[in-house]
Design a protein around this motif. Sequence first.
Motif, PDB file in Angstrom:
ATOM      1  N   TYR A 112      -6.814  17.016   7.287  1.00  0.00           N
ATOM      2  CA  TYR A 112      -7.339  16.664   8.612  1.00  0.00           C
ATOM      3  C   TYR A 112      -7.460  17.921   9.460  1.00  0.00           C
ATOM      4  N   GLY A 172       0.786  -1.233   0.000  1.00  0.00           N
ATOM      5  CA  GLY A 172       0.000   0.000   0.000  1.00  0.00           C
ATOM      6  C   GLY A 172       0.808   1.268   0.000  1.00  0.00           C
ATOM      7  N   ARG A 225      -2.002   4.564   4.488  1.00  0.00           N
ATOM      8  CA  ARG A 225      -0.767   4.007   5.055  1.00  0.00           C
ATOM      9  C   ARG A 225       0.056   5.130   5.696  1.00  0.00           C
ATOM     10  N   ARG A 226       0.063   6.271   5.034  1.00  0.00           N
ATOM     11  CA  ARG A 226       0.769   7.454   5.544  1.00  0.00           C
ATOM     12  C   ARG A 226       0.196   7.875   6.894  1.00  0.00           C
ATOM     13  N   ALA A 227      -1.082   7.549   7.123  1.00  0.00           N
ATOM     14  CA  ALA A 227      -1.714   7.899   8.393  1.00  0.00           C
ATOM     15  C   ALA A 227      -1.544   6.781   9.410  1.00  0.00           C
ATOM     16  N   GLY A 228      -0.729   5.791   9.053  1.00  0.00           N
ATOM     17  CA  GLY A 228      -0.410   4.734  10.007  1.00  0.00           C
ATOM     18  C   GLY A 228      -1.412   3.589  10.049  1.00  0.00           C
ATOM     19  N   VAL A 247      -2.833   5.124  -4.883  1.00  0.00           N
ATOM     20  CA  VAL A 247      -2.800   6.442  -4.215  1.00  0.00           C
ATOM     21  C   VAL A 247      -3.777   6.484  -3.035  1.00  0.00           C
ATOM     22  N   ILE A 287      -2.723  -2.358   6.487  1.00  0.00           N
ATOM     23  CA  ILE A 287      -3.597  -3.091   5.575  1.00  0.00           C
ATOM     24  C   ILE A 287      -3.146  -4.549   5.601  1.00  0.00           C
ATOM     25  N   GLY A 293     -12.638  11.861  12.613  1.00  0.00           N
ATOM     26  CA  GLY A 293     -12.171  11.711  13.994  1.00  0.00           C
ATOM     27  C   GLY A 293     -12.071  10.291  14.520  1.00  0.00           C
ATOM     28  N   ALA A 294     -12.399   9.291  13.680  1.00  0.00           N
ATOM     29  CA  ALA A 294     -12.286   7.912  14.158  1.00  0.00           C
ATOM     30  C   ALA A 294     -10.855   7.415  13.961  1.00  0.00           C
ATOM     31  N   LYS A 354     -12.179  14.563  -3.886  1.00  0.00           N
ATOM     32  CA  LYS A 354     -12.051  15.108  -5.247  1.00  0.00           C
ATOM     33  C   LYS A 354     -12.052  13.964  -6.250  1.00  0.00           C
ATOM     34  N   ALA A 366      -4.558   3.833  -1.176  1.00  0.00           N
ATOM     35  CA  ALA A 366      -3.906   3.041  -0.128  1.00  0.00           C
ATOM     36  C   ALA A 366      -2.804   3.856   0.536  1.00  0.00           C
ATOM     37  N   ALA A 367      -2.038   4.576  -0.293  1.00  0.00           N
ATOM     38  CA  ALA A 367      -0.903   5.351   0.230  1.00  0.00           C
ATOM     39  C   ALA A 367      -1.370   6.394   1.245  1.00  0.00           C
ATOM     40  N   LYS A 368      -2.522   7.028   0.976  1.00  0.00           N
ATOM     41  CA  LYS A 368      -3.051   8.047   1.896  1.00  0.00           C
ATOM     42  C   LYS A 368      -3.279   7.471   3.286  1.00  0.00           C
ATOM     43  N   TYR A 402     -10.410   6.550   4.971  1.00  0.00           N
ATOM     44  CA  TYR A 402      -9.839   7.892   5.019  1.00  0.00           C
ATOM     45  C   TYR A 402     -10.861   8.891   5.562  1.00  0.00           C
ATOM     46  N   ASN A 442       6.888   8.844   7.595  1.00  0.00           N
ATOM     47  CA  ASN A 442       7.245   8.366   6.261  1.00  0.00           C
ATOM     48  C   ASN A 442       6.017   7.775   5.577  1.00  0.00           C
ATOM     49  N   ARG A 443       6.210   7.152   4.430  1.00  0.00           N
ATOM     50  CA  ARG A 443       5.068   6.638   3.653  1.00  0.00           C
ATOM     51  C   ARG A 443       4.323   5.521   4.362  1.00  0.00           C
ATOM     52  N   GLU A 444       4.973   4.955   5.377  1.00  0.00           N
ATOM     53  CA  GLU A 444       4.336   3.876   6.123  1.00  0.00           C
ATOM     54  C   GLU A 444       3.646   4.408   7.373  1.00  0.00           C
ATOM     55  N   GLY A 445       3.733   5.732   7.568  1.00  0.00           N
ATOM     56  CA  GLY A 445       3.107   6.322   8.739  1.00  0.00           C
ATOM     57  C   GLY A 445       3.963   6.274   9.990  1.00  0.00           C
ATOM     58  N   MET A 492     -11.432   8.628   9.232  1.00  0.00           N
ATOM     59  CA  MET A 492     -10.323   9.263   9.969  1.00  0.00           C
ATOM     60  C   MET A 492     -10.480  10.777   9.967  1.00  0.00           C
ATOM     61  N   GLN A 493     -10.876  11.325   8.837  1.00  0.00           N
ATOM     62  CA  GLN A 493     -11.088  12.775   8.771  1.00  0.00           C
ATOM     63  C   GLN A 493     -12.160  13.195   9.766  1.00  0.00           C
TER      64      GLN A 493
END
Lengths: 170, 368
Positions: free
Chosen positions: A106, A7, B201-204, B195, B207, B177-178, B48, B197-199, B171, A120-123, B174-175
Motif C-alpha cells: 500500500y 477468512g 481481513r488483515r486490512a480490517g 490467502v 467478510i 485508495g478506496a 503476482k 481472504a487473509a490479505k 484488495y 493482527n490477522r483480523e485487522g 484498497m490499494q
Amino acid sequence: MVLREIGYLTKKELVDSNCYPSEERFNKGLVVIIECTEEIPCNPCEAACKFKAIKIGKPITNVPILDEDLCIGCGVCIAKCPGLAIFVIDKTYSDNEGLISFPYEYLPLPLIGSIVKAVNREGKVVSSGKVIKVLNNKSLDRTPVVTIAVPKEKLDEVRGIEKLESKDSK
Amino acid sequence: MIEKEVVVIGGGPSGLSAAVEAAKRGAEVLLVDENLRAGGQLFKQIHKFFGSSAHKAGVRGIDIATELLEQARECGVEVWLNSVVVGLFNERKVAIKRTLTDNSEKLEIVQAKKIVIATGASENAVRFRGWTLPGVMGAGAAKTMTNVNRVLPGKRILMIGSGNVGLIVSYQLMQAGAKVVGVIEAAPQIGGYGVHAAKIRRAGVPIYTSHTIREAIGSKSVEKAVICEVNDKWQPITGTEKILEVDTITIAAGLKPLIELAMMYNCKCSFIPQLGGWIPLHDENMESTISGIYLVGDATGVEEANTALEEGRLAGIAIAEALEYISLENARKLKKEIWQRLNELRMGPFGEARMLAKNNILTGCKKQ
C-alpha cells in the motif's frame, strides 16, 4: 471457526498444519513463517529459497513445508509469495521486543523510525510498533517489505499495520 | 476476399498464446481484438500470479501481457485492434468489422484454414432493488477502471461475492485508495483462496458469509446498501438487515463464457454450471466438434489465466501440426507436457470440480 468461514487462520490451525516453527527455533534467531495451509497450485516460494529450506515438490498443490534448520530468515521469500502469506520473525531482537517483517503493498509506505499501529490477522490493532526497516528495491517487484518492532508477546499475533492516511488530497 | 491460414478471435492470454505457438512455427496468423490494446484481462491483473515457473508464477499479470505481446510481434502475428468479429460463416469465413488506421471502418471477410475462438467470458449480474443506480457495477468493470484507466469508481465499496475475483478486486480497490466496507457472500463459506481472504481481513475488511444484498438506496446514485442474512435455503432472514454506508456496489458473482460465435457455427455445447454455463465441447487438441474450429481460454470454461495460457499453447501447437509446420512426434511431446501442466493446475480442492468438468467435455466431444 476455520479459515473457510472467517477468512483468516488461527495460531492453532497453523500449528496443527505444521506451519509453525518450534519455540526452540524461534529462540535461535530470524525464521520464516509461511501461513499457507491450502492445496493450491503454487510454488514460487520453493524456487525463491536458495537455502532450499522450503519444500513443495510435486504436485505443486502440496502445502509448503519449512525446514527450520535450513532457514536463516533472510526473507527473500516474503516478496516472492503471490499470496503475501510469508513473514519473518525475530524473537531475539531484544529482551522485550521482537521484529516482524511482512509484505506491504500500500501507499504511502511507513517512514523508518515512525510509530505505527500493529494489527493482527483480523485487522484489529493489538499493539503499537516502531518501523525499523522498509525495503523497496527492484528485486522485490513492487512488494515492499516492512519490518517493525513490537512487544515480544505480540509476535504470534501481529501480521501487519493499519493502513496509513494518504497524503493525496484527491 | 482476404486469405489467412489462421485467424485468432480474441487477444487475451489464450488467444495470444495460440497465435504465438502457431506463428513461431511458420503459420500465417491474424489476431483480431475488439479493444484498443490486446492482452485481455492480463492488463488488469496487477497482482503476482500463482502456479509454477512454467506459468510465470510470481510475475505480475501486466508483465506477462507485455511479454506475450512482444513475442507475438516478434513471431510476425498480424494484429487488427479495435476490430470486432461479427460472424462466422460456411467453410471458415470470418466476418470482421475492421477499424483502419484512419479510424474508418470496413467490413472484411477473411477466409481461414483454422480458426481459434478465444473470446473469454462476461460478468454475471445480480439483480436487487436499486441495482440500476449509478455506482452499481461488475467487479471486473471496477477493476478495469482502476487498474487500466486509473479512475477510482468510488470511495466506499460493498463487494458482492467472495470468490477470487471478489477478494482480489477488493484488495486492489484498497490499494487504489478506496475503503472496502464489506464483502458479502451468499454461501456459508468463503469462495476464494484463504490467502486472498487473509490479505483483506488483515486490512480490517469484514467478510459476511451467508449474506445477500436486499437493496441499494440513493436518490441519484448509491448512498447505502441493505444487506441481510440468508438461511440454508438461500432465503433472506427478516430482521437481520444491516445498513452499510457505501457509494459503490461491485458484483463478483461469476462469469459466463462468450460462445455466440461457436454457436453460430453449430459447435456442440453442453450446459456445465461448474464452468460458468453453456460450454462448447472440445477434444485434447482444443478442437471443437467442427473440424478447423478451436476453442481456448474462458470461452471453453471459466478458469484462470494460467489454464488459458496453456490451452492457447495447446491449440497453437495442434494447429501447427495440422498445417504440417511441426512433426507429429514433436507435437505429441509438446502436447503431453502441456496436459501435465494443465492437470497440475486443476488439482487440489479448488480445481477438482473443474478437472471433472473438463474431463466430461473431452468425453462428450468424443461421443459426437
